[in-house]
Design a protein around this motif. Sequence first.
Motif, PDB file in Angstrom:
ATOM      1  N   ASN A 159       0.859  -1.189   0.000  1.00 41.64           N
ATOM      2  CA  ASN A 159       0.000   0.000   0.000  1.00 41.64           C
ATOM      3  C   ASN A 159       0.888   1.228   0.000  1.00 41.64           C
ATOM      4  O   ASN A 159       2.117   1.135   0.156  1.00 41.64           O
ATOM      5  CB  ASN A 159      -0.972   0.012   1.190  1.00 41.64           C
ATOM      6  CG  ASN A 159      -0.273  -0.045   2.532  1.00 41.64           C
ATOM      7  OD1 ASN A 159       0.519   0.822   2.872  1.00 41.64           O
ATOM      8  ND2 ASN A 159      -0.548  -1.101   3.312  1.00 41.64           N
ATOM      9  N   PHE A 160       0.282   2.412  -0.163  1.00 41.81           N
ATOM     10  CA  PHE A 160       1.065   3.628  -0.337  1.00 41.81           C
ATOM     11  C   PHE A 160       1.737   4.070   0.964  1.00 41.81           C
ATOM     12  O   PHE A 160       2.818   4.667   0.933  1.00 41.81           O
ATOM     13  CB  PHE A 160       0.170   4.744  -0.893  1.00 41.81           C
ATOM     14  CG  PHE A 160       0.936   5.799  -1.640  1.00 41.81           C
ATOM     15  CD1 PHE A 160       1.799   5.457  -2.660  1.00 41.81           C
ATOM     16  CD2 PHE A 160       0.792   7.143  -1.319  1.00 41.81           C
ATOM     17  CE1 PHE A 160       2.514   6.418  -3.358  1.00 41.81           C
ATOM     18  CE2 PHE A 160       1.491   8.114  -2.005  1.00 41.81           C
ATOM     19  CZ  PHE A 160       2.359   7.760  -3.029  1.00 41.81           C
TER      20      PHE A 160
ATOM     21  N   ALA B 174      -2.836  -5.079  -4.979  1.00 43.60           N
ATOM     22  CA  ALA B 174      -2.480  -3.905  -4.186  1.00 43.60           C
ATOM     23  C   ALA B 174      -1.083  -3.395  -4.545  1.00 43.60           C
ATOM     24  O   ALA B 174      -0.851  -2.180  -4.620  1.00 43.60           O
ATOM     25  CB  ALA B 174      -2.556  -4.231  -2.698  1.00 43.60           C
ATOM     26  N   ARG B 175      -0.149  -4.317  -4.765  1.00 38.37           N
ATOM     27  CA  ARG B 175       1.197  -3.892  -5.155  1.00 38.37           C
ATOM     28  C   ARG B 175       1.187  -3.201  -6.515  1.00 38.37           C
ATOM     29  O   ARG B 175       1.864  -2.189  -6.717  1.00 38.37           O
ATOM     30  CB  ARG B 175       2.140  -5.095  -5.175  1.00 38.37           C
ATOM     31  CG  ARG B 175       2.443  -5.669  -3.793  1.00 38.37           C
ATOM     32  CD  ARG B 175       3.573  -6.687  -3.849  1.00 38.37           C
ATOM     33  NE  ARG B 175       3.826  -7.237  -2.515  1.00 38.37           N
ATOM     34  CZ  ARG B 175       3.421  -8.421  -2.099  1.00 38.37           C
ATOM     35  NH1 ARG B 175       2.737  -9.211  -2.930  1.00 38.37           N
ATOM     36  NH2 ARG B 175       3.678  -8.840  -0.880  1.00 38.37           N
ATOM     37  N   GLY B 176       0.421  -3.745  -7.435  1.00 40.58           N
ATOM     38  CA  GLY B 176       0.317  -3.119  -8.750  1.00 40.58           C
ATOM     39  C   GLY B 176      -0.305  -1.738  -8.670  1.00 40.58           C
ATOM     40  O   GLY B 176       0.151  -0.798  -9.342  1.00 40.58           O
ATOM     41  N   LEU B 177      -1.349  -1.596  -7.859  1.00 42.47           N
ATOM     42  CA  LEU B 177      -2.012  -0.302  -7.712  1.00 42.47           C
ATOM     43  C   LEU B 177      -1.080   0.707  -7.053  1.00 42.47           C
ATOM     44  O   LEU B 177      -1.055   1.891  -7.443  1.00 42.47           O
ATOM     45  CB  LEU B 177      -3.283  -0.467  -6.874  1.00 42.47           C
ATOM     46  CG  LEU B 177      -4.099   0.812  -6.628  1.00 42.47           C
ATOM     47  CD1 LEU B 177      -4.557   1.426  -7.940  1.00 42.47           C
ATOM     48  CD2 LEU B 177      -5.283   0.515  -5.728  1.00 42.47           C
ATOM     49  N   THR B 178      -0.311   0.287  -6.070  1.00 46.28           N
ATOM     50  CA  THR B 178       0.633   1.179  -5.395  1.00 46.28           C
ATOM     51  C   THR B 178       1.669   1.708  -6.375  1.00 46.28           C
ATOM     52  O   THR B 178       1.968   2.911  -6.402  1.00 46.28           O
ATOM     53  CB  THR B 178       1.337   0.450  -4.234  1.00 46.28           C
ATOM     54  OG1 THR B 178       0.349   0.015  -3.284  1.00 46.28           O
ATOM     55  CG2 THR B 178       2.337   1.351  -3.545  1.00 46.28           C
ATOM     56  N   PHE B 179       2.214   0.818  -7.190  1.00 50.11           N
ATOM     57  CA  PHE B 179       3.192   1.253  -8.196  1.00 50.11           C
ATOM     58  C   PHE B 179       2.541   2.209  -9.190  1.00 50.11           C
ATOM     59  O   PHE B 179       3.131   3.243  -9.551  1.00 50.11           O
ATOM     60  CB  PHE B 179       3.775   0.050  -8.936  1.00 50.11           C
ATOM     61  CG  PHE B 179       4.763   0.440 -10.011  1.00 50.11           C
ATOM     62  CD1 PHE B 179       6.104   0.585  -9.704  1.00 50.11           C
ATOM     63  CD2 PHE B 179       4.344   0.668 -11.318  1.00 50.11           C
ATOM     64  CE1 PHE B 179       7.014   0.957 -10.690  1.00 50.11           C
ATOM     65  CE2 PHE B 179       5.246   1.046 -12.306  1.00 50.11           C
ATOM     66  CZ  PHE B 179       6.586   1.187 -11.990  1.00 50.11           C
ATOM     67  N   ALA B 180       1.338   1.885  -9.640  1.00 46.01           N
ATOM     68  CA  ALA B 180       0.652   2.718 -10.623  1.00 46.01           C
ATOM     69  C   ALA B 180       0.388   4.120 -10.068  1.00 46.01           C
ATOM     70  O   ALA B 180       0.562   5.121 -10.774  1.00 46.01           O
ATOM     71  CB  ALA B 180      -0.659   2.060 -11.050  1.00 46.01           C
TER      72      ALA B 180
END
Length: 479
Positions: free
Chosen positions: A267-268, A373-379
Amino acid sequence: MNVPSFEFLGFAAIAALVFNLFLAAGWRQAVLLATNLVFFATLMPSATACVPFLLFLAFGFGLMRLVQRTPGADHRLLFAGSVLAIVLVFAWLKKYGFFPSGMFLAFPYATVGLSYVFFRVLHLVIDARGGTLPPITALGYVNYTLNFTALISGPIQRYPDYKAQADTLSRPDLIIAGQGVERIFIGFFKVFVLSHVLHDLQLQALALLPETPGLWGTAAQGVIIAVSYPLFLYCNFSGYTDVVIGVGHFFGLRLPENFNKPFIAENFINFWGRWHMSLSNWLKTYVYNTVLMSLMERFPARSVEPFLGVLAFFVTFFLVGIWHGQTSEFVMFGLLQGGGVAVNKLYQIQMAQRLGKKPYKALCANPLYLIAARGLTFAWFAFTLFWFWASWAQIGAYYAALGWAGTLLVWALVWVGAAVVIEAVRRLWAVVLLLKAGGTPVAQSRYTRTVAITVVATLTTVFILLANSPAPDIVYKTF
């Protein structure tokens, strides 16, 4: 003098040899002072250009001593005024827009490294009030604030840690020296090879984007632009950090780590616990905790306490953005950083309330949830970085070339692609670690690491000799 560079390595090697000739504390402090001042002088275009910087240092030292020596009822007012004065003088020297332009100094002066010196000076003044600051002489103050291994772009080290290391009178043994050399080679490879390639890749994609036909063609260029910069920034900045941490080994200094596998963050909030850690830890100690405690004193109801944390997160990471620069782009960058961690925290609160703490914890441990979640955080981080490296005009041109359909496709591809690639790398590394010899993973054995570093050093040297253009400068040198 650029860091990293062969010139810097030669300078550091000579300084380390002289530094380790004798173990006497006075000798070492004198050599460090000479080294720090010589390195500082190489960053200054003229004698006049360094005057505001040095006056800021003297101003900070005076305020620190004043806060230390002022007891009683006036202490709190003096402390608040001192902190405010340091912040305002720093902002004035950095030419923040809330000052009238006529107030700025008319002659050109250098501010390279001033942002990191600002954190050190402010920390000293704050800790001077609490009585937790170890005794610090003028010599110790100069060596700490102008420490050549961390002057340009950090990492941000607190004075008690620095003093404890500086007071240790020993020479680096072969293991410590080997670890230092290893970090230096890895750093050079990141900066001169990886960040060079990624920087060129982004520039080529930016040039091709307006001319690429078709939705999928423009989306492909858009993805390259969006993804290459966070990877470039990581290699560029973490490579610099590797080099200065490695050099520090030869002076008995263990600089704090700045990165801990940030792209596996789920997460962020966790991302900022892994990215630029010396900055985020400093802000957590001196900004987040202070803001949160002040809010809790003003609003003591336990029902609102979690939401006060949301606000404290926003304030803290908004300051991260505007610390980076004075333009409206950095204000937006701060809003996106602060908004990202605040929304992340608010989401955690709401999910824990709606699902219950145990079901929400189980959801967070679900492998598919973690991958997404990891993909969204990077994006999200890649999205926010547009306001870090681009102007409003460049951002507008990027999205105009993509169109609405291309924009949605790009960020969907970044999210899914990052999720898949990050998970694939994690699984591959887990498999590699299963290969063991004598109970130790082969990939982490001393022999394997020696071979790997030799290959890395050779590739880096060949690349530097064959490259037609110099490696990109360290991004964080400008802050």
